[in-house]
Structures are given as C-alpha cells and as structure tokens.
Write an enzyme that holds these catalytic residues in place. Structure first.
Site, PDB file in Angstrom:
ATOM      1  N   SER B 121     -11.533  -3.021  -8.459  1.00 14.47           N
ATOM      2  CA  SER B 121     -10.121  -3.411  -8.551  1.00 14.47           C
ATOM      3  C   SER B 121      -9.179  -2.231  -8.406  1.00 14.47           C
ATOM      4  O   SER B 121      -9.067  -1.674  -7.330  1.00 14.47           O
ATOM      5  CB  SER B 121      -9.874  -4.141  -9.878  1.00 14.47           C
ATOM      6  N   HIS B 144     -10.758  -7.985  -5.055  1.00 17.32           N
ATOM      7  CA  HIS B 144     -10.390  -9.371  -5.372  1.00 17.32           C
ATOM      8  C   HIS B 144      -8.893  -9.444  -5.639  1.00 17.32           C
ATOM      9  O   HIS B 144      -8.250  -8.417  -5.848  1.00 17.32           O
ATOM     10  CB  HIS B 144     -11.188  -9.845  -6.602  1.00 17.32           C
TER      11      HIS B 144
END
Lengths: 72, 242
Positions: B121, B144
């Site tokens: 991330s 994501h």
C-alpha cells in the site's frame, strides 16, 4: 485520517487497551523510543538513529534499562 | 594540600568503577564494539506508517515525525554520503507516507531502497521514491484501492474524496518509477488475485517486470549500487568545481 493498508480496520484498532507510557528521549545524543517502567526508570523500545554503527552499540539495544538520572 | 588531589583521584576512580559495574550488570560485558564512522546511513520503515493519529500499542509502527528530522539531518551532514531505506511495512497513513516519500525523493544524496518481506500500500510510493529501488525475491507489494477512512460523510463525496487521495498515490508512483498509470491502475483494480478485495499482490521479480521496482536484490546489491551512485555523485561534484 486515511489509512492505506491491506489490513482490516479490526486488526489495527482491535482493543481499547490503554496506551502504554512511551516517549521519545535523547540519550547520549541518540534518539530513543522508551517505555516508562513502574519504578520510574526507562526501558529502550527502539533505537531511532540512522547510523548503522549505533546498532552495534549495546548501550542502545532494546530492552536495556536506563535510569532517569542518565537522561540528558 | 597534597591530600586534596589524591582524594579527587580516588573519587574519579570510584565513579569509573561504579559505572563499569553498572555496565557489567546491565550488559554482561564491559566493552562495546567499535566500528569506523559509516558514510552510509540506514533508515528502516517497519510496521504501520503512523501519521496524525497514534495507533493502538499492539501495532508495530514507524512514526513519521521521528523520521522527518532524521532525513533533514542526513541531508545536512557532510559526512553522510548515501542513504539506504529498509522497508517492511503493511502500509499506513496516506499523508505521512506521502510526506516521507517526498522527503526521500528530494534528498540530494544518493538513496537506495530495499523492500524486504512486504512493502504494501503506502509502502509502494516510499519504495519508489529513492534513486534506485530493490526488492528481495520473496518480498511482496500489495497494490489495492484506498478504503480505510476516519471520515463519515455521504457516499458520493466519500468516493470522490478517496479517489482524489488515491490519485495522489498513483501520480507519485507513476512519476517516480517506470510503471505506466494504466498498468498500475490495472493492478490496483484487478479481480480474483486477493481473496476478499480487489488488487494485486506483486512478488519480487514481477514488481521489476511491471517497472515498479528497478531490480531484484538484497543488501549486497543495494550496497554496491549506493557506492556506485556515491562515486557518480562525487565525480559530478568535482566536475562542477572545475
């Protein structure tokens, strides 16, 4: 606040545990992250220095107890 | 008169021996290993990147307010010639992560990052912020969409707000690595790779193939690269002086 992580919210905020008494101090000129113990002395949690040499110095290894007197 | 200096000497000796005893009690040894001054400094970003809100204590965190002054000190200290960043993070605060990334990318000294274990991330922009990035063959990076937010507002606004936040991350990664925006967004919104989420888990070599990371490697490769960059930097400075 926006958190960008693959962990779920429950993994990050899963208890209402009280925050332990942690503080950042400077000890012998090095920044350390310490936890206050019941007797008022400090236990090193983390060495924050970027000098790899400091990590060889046992004086700063995590778990070492330093008395408040030595703090400067 | 003669006695006084003698007394003083005794006292210092006492102090020294008590310090020594204390050291032996605490460490089990009296001497500490000495190494020569290092011209390369190491910054480790481990656990959650903690931003404006202090996370509960069971989280292992890296606090960005500790790292920012250190980055300034590294830039300022003439004895430090290069910086290696070790990453094993599960992500964290967007603002803090981007602040760190911008600081790292704007350092004038050579910087190299190594992704070990995971650089998920918000770890992705931090990893690509350096001059050259490495990923260990077994390390992974999860790409994501951003979802976790402390804000509770209407659905359409939340969506747009998150979308904007996400674009900051996407823009930074695209500008600082060789991956295209299209490819990065493809990975971000891919279905079927993550069990309960959309996104992609990119492992070692794949990250290099997508252009996200510059090379597969570990400490050896990173040290070689940073020494090479330091040498280049030195040559360039000499040319400027001439």
């Amino acid at each position: 606040m926006i958190i960008y992580t693959p962990l779920s919210k429950e993994d990050i905020f899963y208890t209402s545990q009280e925050y332990t008494e942690r503080q950042m101090i400077s000890y012998n000129g090095k920044p350390l992250y310490c936890e206050k113990r019941a007797d008022g002395s400090l236990e090193i949690v983390k060495l924050l220095s970027t000098d790899p040499k400091d990590f060889l110095n046992h004086e700063f290894s995590p778990g070492t107890i330093i008395s408040q007197m030595n703090e400067n | 008169m003669d006695k006084q200096p003698e007394k003083k000497g005794d006292q210092t000796q006492d102090n020294n021996s008590s310090a020594l005893v204390q050291k032996i009690q605490q460490l089990g040894q009296s001497n500490v290993p000495q190494a020569p001054d290092s011209n390369i400094h190491v910054l480790s970003i481990i656990g959650q990147v903690e931003g404006h809100v202090q996370l509960p204590p069971q989280n292992k965190t890296t606090k960005y307010e500790h790292l920012l002054p250190q980055l300034v000190a590294i830039e300022q200290n003439p004895k430090i010639e290069g910086l290696v960043i070790l990453l094993n993070t599960v992500g964290g605060d967007v603002e803090a992560g981007l602040a760190l990334s911008e600081m790292i990318t704007s350092i004038s000294k050579p910087t190299v990052s190594i992704v070990l274990g995971g650089g998920h991330s918000i770890g992705v922009p931090i990893a690509v912020a350096t001059d050259y990035s490495f990923i260990a063959p077994t390390a992974t990076m999860t790409i994501h969409p951003i979802r976790l937010t402390g804000l509770v507002i209407g659905v359409p606004q939340t969506f747009e707000y998150l979308d904007e936040m996400q674009n900051r991350v996407v823009d930074f990664v695209v500008n600082h690595s060789n991956i295209t925006e299209e490819k990065f967004k493809d990975l971000m919104f891919a279905k079927g790779n993550l069990t309960r989420d959309i996104g992609t888990n990119v492992v070692g070599k794949a990250a290099v193939e997508y252009g996200l990371i510059d090379g597969v490697g570990g400490v050896k490769e990173a040290m070689k690269k940073i020494n090479e960059l330091i040498k280049q930097n030195g040559d360039h400075e000499q040319q400027v002086m001439q």
